[in-house]
Design an enzyme around this catalytic site. Structure first.
Site, short mmCIF file in Angstrom:
data_model
loop_
_atom_site.label_atom_id
_atom_site.label_comp_id
_atom_site.label_asym_id
_atom_site.label_seq_id
_atom_site.Cartn_x
_atom_site.Cartn_y
_atom_site.Cartn_z
N SER A 5 -37.02 9.21 22.44
CA SER A 5 -37.74 8.50 21.40
C SER A 5 -37.83 9.37 20.22
O SER A 5 -37.75 10.46 20.08
CB SER A 5 -38.93 7.83 21.88
OG SER A 5 -39.98 8.92 22.31
N GLU A 7 -39.94 9.03 16.26
CA GLU A 7 -41.00 8.85 15.63
C GLU A 7 -40.73 8.82 14.11
O GLU A 7 -40.23 9.81 13.50
CB GLU A 7 -42.38 9.61 15.88
CG GLU A 7 -43.57 9.27 15.11
CD GLU A 7 -44.89 10.11 15.69
OE1 GLU A 7 -45.00 10.11 16.94
OE2 GLU A 7 -45.44 10.71 15.06
N ALA A 41 -54.13 7.21 8.66
CA ALA A 41 -55.67 7.33 8.92
C ALA A 41 -56.40 6.23 8.45
O ALA A 41 -55.95 5.70 7.29
CB ALA A 41 -55.87 8.67 8.27
N GLY A 97 -56.86 8.27 16.14
CA GLY A 97 -56.45 8.60 14.62
C GLY A 97 -57.53 9.55 14.03
O GLY A 97 -58.41 9.87 14.77
N ASP A 98 -57.50 9.94 12.86
CA ASP A 98 -58.32 10.66 12.17
C ASP A 98 -58.97 10.12 10.92
O ASP A 98 -58.40 9.04 10.34
CB ASP A 98 -57.50 11.90 11.68
CG ASP A 98 -57.16 12.93 12.69
OD1 ASP A 98 -57.79 12.95 13.47
OD2 ASP A 98 -55.99 13.28 12.68
N TYR A 134 -52.57 16.79 24.57
CA TYR A 134 -52.50 17.98 23.64
C TYR A 134 -52.24 19.34 24.57
O TYR A 134 -53.38 19.80 25.06
CB TYR A 134 -53.77 17.89 22.81
CG TYR A 134 -53.81 16.86 21.84
CD1 TYR A 134 -53.25 17.10 20.53
CD2 TYR A 134 -54.40 15.65 22.42
CE1 TYR A 134 -53.56 15.82 19.76
CE2 TYR A 134 -54.64 14.70 21.53
CZ TYR A 134 -54.11 14.58 20.36
OH TYR A 134 -53.99 13.69 19.36
N PHE A 205 -48.71 21.12 8.53
CA PHE A 205 -49.09 20.10 9.71
C PHE A 205 -49.72 21.00 10.78
O PHE A 205 -50.66 20.48 11.57
CB PHE A 205 -47.68 19.58 10.22
CG PHE A 205 -47.43 18.60 9.46
CD1 PHE A 205 -47.78 18.12 8.24
CD2 PHE A 205 -46.42 17.45 10.29
CE1 PHE A 205 -47.32 16.97 7.50
CE2 PHE A 205 -45.94 16.52 9.47
CZ PHE A 205 -46.51 16.30 8.31
N HIS A 255 -39.69 13.38 22.90
CA HIS A 255 -40.14 12.41 21.81
C HIS A 255 -39.99 13.18 20.62
O HIS A 255 -40.89 14.34 20.21
CB HIS A 255 -41.48 11.76 21.82
CG HIS A 255 -41.99 11.21 20.90
ND1 HIS A 255 -41.92 9.54 20.78
CD2 HIS A 255 -42.93 11.39 19.65
CE1 HIS A 255 -42.31 9.32 19.69
NE2 HIS A 255 -43.03 10.26 19.12
#
Ligand code: FAD
Length: 279
Positions: A5, A7, A41, A97-98, A134, A205, A255
């Site tokens: 996949s 993103e 976000a 989310g953040d 994670y 990042f 991914h």
């Protein structure tokens, strides 16, 4: 069968969307199961994510959205999901989310498990729900074990798969996968792969996401910093080896975080011979 996949993040303009469709078509030769489009976000890309998914799907590309509460109420989230289902979407990536930068710390974010529960309680249609995982532990998690317990909570709430944060250490993934198995998590754990193409972006990042860039990679990048060709070749080699190890070790697929660019992902995918003969 290796599930691939890709993103994307939602472009700002119609021209950007047209470029994204072109990129998606270039990557189609690797036979991805889906392409996902991130959600900004605080829900800041609500419309742009939707527009990107529409543009991709209109071109015959199986695009699916990421989704978080943002600042939305339950009914608004359910209505948005209804719009996606009407497009034929059969999978979402559900996230906490953040906070948008500058939002301060007074606002509380609702965890992803509550979003998964909402979707399962209000949506009847068959829908796969991916959640984030994670291998190097989420930066806010109280402990590695708690992070896995919370992941289990998202699966128990109805998620059908997880996609991991990217990492450059295959052992982190294998250790995490085995611990998840031990904790009773039975859904596929898809490793997230970040091709290396731009040093500054990668460092920025990774610091924010709590991702470790191994010292040997850092030192080699320091050495070739400024030589884009050498960086591309090194990045493709390192990431292709990582992918191969993951697949050889039983990862269900890959991914790719494409950052909306085809070449760095293509370089890795070609090196590992995707699409694999079995599909
Ligand atoms: P959660 O699962 O809610 O976890 C967040 C933290 O809280 C973790 O430390 C966890 O241990 C803890 N926790 C989890 N559940 C509970 C609970 N019930 N009670 C107490 N603590 C809990 N960000 C975006 O803004 N847009 C995107 O489109 C996006 N896509 C992503 C895709 C992938 C595959 C990944 C890995 C990340 C993505 N992110 C995205 C980043 C993600 O939003 C951040 O990492 C965010 O900080 C956590 O989101 P989450 O869904 O993992 O949150």
């Amino acid at each position: 069968m290796t599930q691939i996949s890709f993103e994307f993040f939602p472009p700002q303009t119609p021209r950007g969307r047209a470029n994204l469709v072109r990129t998606a078509k270039v990557l189609a030769r690797f036979q991805p199961t889906f392409y996902s489009v991130t959600y900004g976000a605080g829900g800041s890309t609500r419309e742009r994510t939707f527009d990107a998914v529409v543009a991709l799907r209109e071109s015959g590309i199986n695009a699916i959205p990421h989704l978080s509460w943002g600042g939305d109420k339950e009914d608004a989230v359910v209505a948005l999901l209804g719009d996606y289902l009407a497009l034929g979407v059969d999978r979402v990536v559900a996230l906490r989310g953040d906070l948008p930068s500058g939002a301060g710390t007074s606002r509380q974010l609702r965890h992803a498990d509550s979003l998964v529960r909402l979707i399962r309680s209000r949506i009847d249609a068959p829908l796969d729900i991916e959640v984030a995982a994670y291998p190097e532990v989420h930066p806010e998690a109280p402990s590695a074990s708690a992070d896995i317990d919370f992941l289990k909570g998202k699966i128990d709430a109805g998620a059908t798969g997880c996609i991991t944060q990217y990492f450059y250490n295959a052992e982190a993934y294998f250790h995490f996968r085995d611990r998840c198995g031990g904790a009773g998590i039975g859904v596929p754990i898809m490793p997230g792969i970040m091709p290396i193409s731009n040093y500054e972006t990668l460092v920025r990042f990774s610091a924010k996401a709590g991702v470790d860039i191994p010292r040997w990679i850092q030192r080699r990048i320091d050495e070739i910093h400024g030589d884009n060709e050498a960086l591309r070749a090194f990045g493709a080699d390192v990431v292709a080896r990582l992918c191969q190890r993951l697949l050889d070790g039983g990862a269900p697929g890959l991914h790719f975080y494409t950052l909306n660019k085809a070449p760095p992902t293509e370089a890795v995918a070609e090196k590992i011979g995707l699409p694999s003969p079995s599909g």
